[in-house]
Design a protein around this motif. Structure first.
Motif, short mmCIF file in Angstrom:
data_model
loop_
_atom_site.label_atom_id
_atom_site.label_comp_id
_atom_site.label_asym_id
_atom_site.label_seq_id
_atom_site.Cartn_x
_atom_site.Cartn_y
_atom_site.Cartn_z
N MET A 1 23.27 -2.72 -30.72
CA MET A 1 21.84 -2.93 -30.89
C MET A 1 21.54 -4.43 -30.89
N LEU A 2 20.50 -4.80 -30.20
CA LEU A 2 20.11 -6.20 -30.13
C LEU A 2 19.57 -6.69 -31.46
N ASP A 3 19.76 -7.95 -31.70
CA ASP A 3 19.22 -8.57 -32.90
C ASP A 3 17.73 -8.83 -32.67
N PHE A 4 16.91 -7.85 -33.00
CA PHE A 4 15.48 -7.93 -32.73
C PHE A 4 14.83 -9.10 -33.46
N MET A 5 15.19 -9.34 -34.69
CA MET A 5 14.60 -10.44 -35.45
C MET A 5 14.98 -11.79 -34.82
N GLY A 6 16.20 -11.90 -34.38
CA GLY A 6 16.64 -13.13 -33.71
C GLY A 6 15.87 -13.35 -32.43
N LEU A 7 15.64 -12.28 -31.70
CA LEU A 7 14.88 -12.35 -30.46
C LEU A 7 13.44 -12.76 -30.73
N MET A 8 12.84 -12.25 -31.80
CA MET A 8 11.48 -12.62 -32.17
C MET A 8 11.40 -14.10 -32.56
N LYS A 9 12.39 -14.58 -33.27
CA LYS A 9 12.41 -15.99 -33.66
C LYS A 9 12.50 -16.89 -32.42
N GLN A 10 13.33 -16.47 -31.46
CA GLN A 10 13.45 -17.24 -30.22
C GLN A 10 12.12 -17.26 -29.47
N ALA A 11 11.44 -16.12 -29.43
CA ALA A 11 10.14 -16.03 -28.75
C ALA A 11 9.11 -16.93 -29.43
N GLN A 12 9.11 -16.94 -30.75
CA GLN A 12 8.18 -17.80 -31.48
C GLN A 12 8.48 -19.27 -31.25
N ALA A 13 9.77 -19.62 -31.20
CA ALA A 13 10.16 -21.01 -30.95
C ALA A 13 9.72 -21.42 -29.54
N MET A 14 9.89 -20.52 -28.57
CA MET A 14 9.49 -20.82 -27.20
C MET A 14 7.97 -20.98 -27.12
N GLN A 15 7.24 -20.15 -27.85
CA GLN A 15 5.79 -20.24 -27.85
C GLN A 15 5.33 -21.59 -28.43
N ALA A 16 5.99 -22.04 -29.47
CA ALA A 16 5.65 -23.34 -30.06
C ALA A 16 5.95 -24.46 -29.09
N LYS A 17 7.08 -24.37 -28.39
CA LYS A 17 7.43 -25.37 -27.39
C LYS A 17 6.43 -25.37 -26.24
N MET A 18 5.95 -24.19 -25.87
CA MET A 18 4.97 -24.08 -24.78
C MET A 18 3.67 -24.78 -25.18
N ALA A 19 3.23 -24.58 -26.41
CA ALA A 19 2.00 -25.22 -26.87
C ALA A 19 2.17 -26.74 -26.87
N GLU A 20 3.33 -27.20 -27.29
CA GLU A 20 3.61 -28.63 -27.30
C GLU A 20 3.62 -29.17 -25.86
N MET A 21 4.22 -28.42 -24.95
CA MET A 21 4.28 -28.84 -23.55
C MET A 21 2.88 -28.92 -22.95
N GLN A 22 2.03 -27.96 -23.26
CA GLN A 22 0.66 -27.98 -22.74
C GLN A 22 -0.07 -29.24 -23.19
N ALA A 23 0.14 -29.63 -24.43
CA ALA A 23 -0.49 -30.85 -24.94
C ALA A 23 0.08 -32.08 -24.23
N GLU A 24 1.38 -32.09 -23.97
CA GLU A 24 2.01 -33.21 -23.27
C GLU A 24 1.48 -33.33 -21.84
N LEU A 25 1.22 -32.21 -21.19
CA LEU A 25 0.77 -32.24 -19.81
C LEU A 25 -0.59 -32.91 -19.66
N ASP A 26 -1.39 -32.90 -20.72
CA ASP A 26 -2.67 -33.62 -20.69
C ASP A 26 -2.45 -35.12 -20.60
N GLN A 27 -1.27 -35.58 -21.05
CA GLN A 27 -0.96 -37.00 -21.07
C GLN A 27 -0.21 -37.47 -19.82
N VAL A 28 0.34 -36.54 -19.04
CA VAL A 28 1.08 -36.90 -17.83
C VAL A 28 0.08 -37.20 -16.72
#
Length: 107
Positions: A1-28
């Motif tokens: 069985m997959l570690d569902f909680m671990g997968l959710m944490k990874q998804a949340q971390a990626m979502q946070a990185k995506m938001a940060e990247m979107q903000a950075e793209l305004d500066q590029v």
């Protein structure tokens, strides 16, 4: 069985990185040019046009069609550079994960 909680944490971390990247793209900022640098377009990596510079030697009424074409070409070049900047940022955020063609994040 997959570690569902671990997968959710990874998804949340990626979502946070995506938001940060979107903000950075305004500066590029990228620049495209046409006509050997006679027309230059400056824009953000998110596509916001900031500046159009036209060399004064082109400002003759009979050359208006050429100037319009050069502006379009310079903008297209800047847009291509912006897309490259976005792709590089995405690669950093997704850890090199290749998304299927046409699929963009965030969903």
């Amino acid at each position: 069985m997959l570690d569902f909680m671990g997968l959710m944490k990874q998804a949340q971390a990626m979502q946070a990185k995506m938001a940060e990247m979107q903000a950075e793209l305004d500066q590029v900022v990228v620049e495209g040019e046409a006509g050997g640098g006679l027309v230059k377009v400056t824009m953000t990596a998110k596509g916001a046009l900031q500046r159009v510079a036209i060399d004064p030697s082109l400002l003759k009424p009979e050359d208006s069609d050429i100037i319009e074409d050069l502006v379009v070409t310079a903008h297209a070049q800047a847009r291509a550079k912006a897309d490259e900047a976005v792709a590089e940022k995405m690669k950093a955020v997704t850890g090199g994960l290749q998304l299927p063609p046409g699929m963009k994040l965030p969903f």
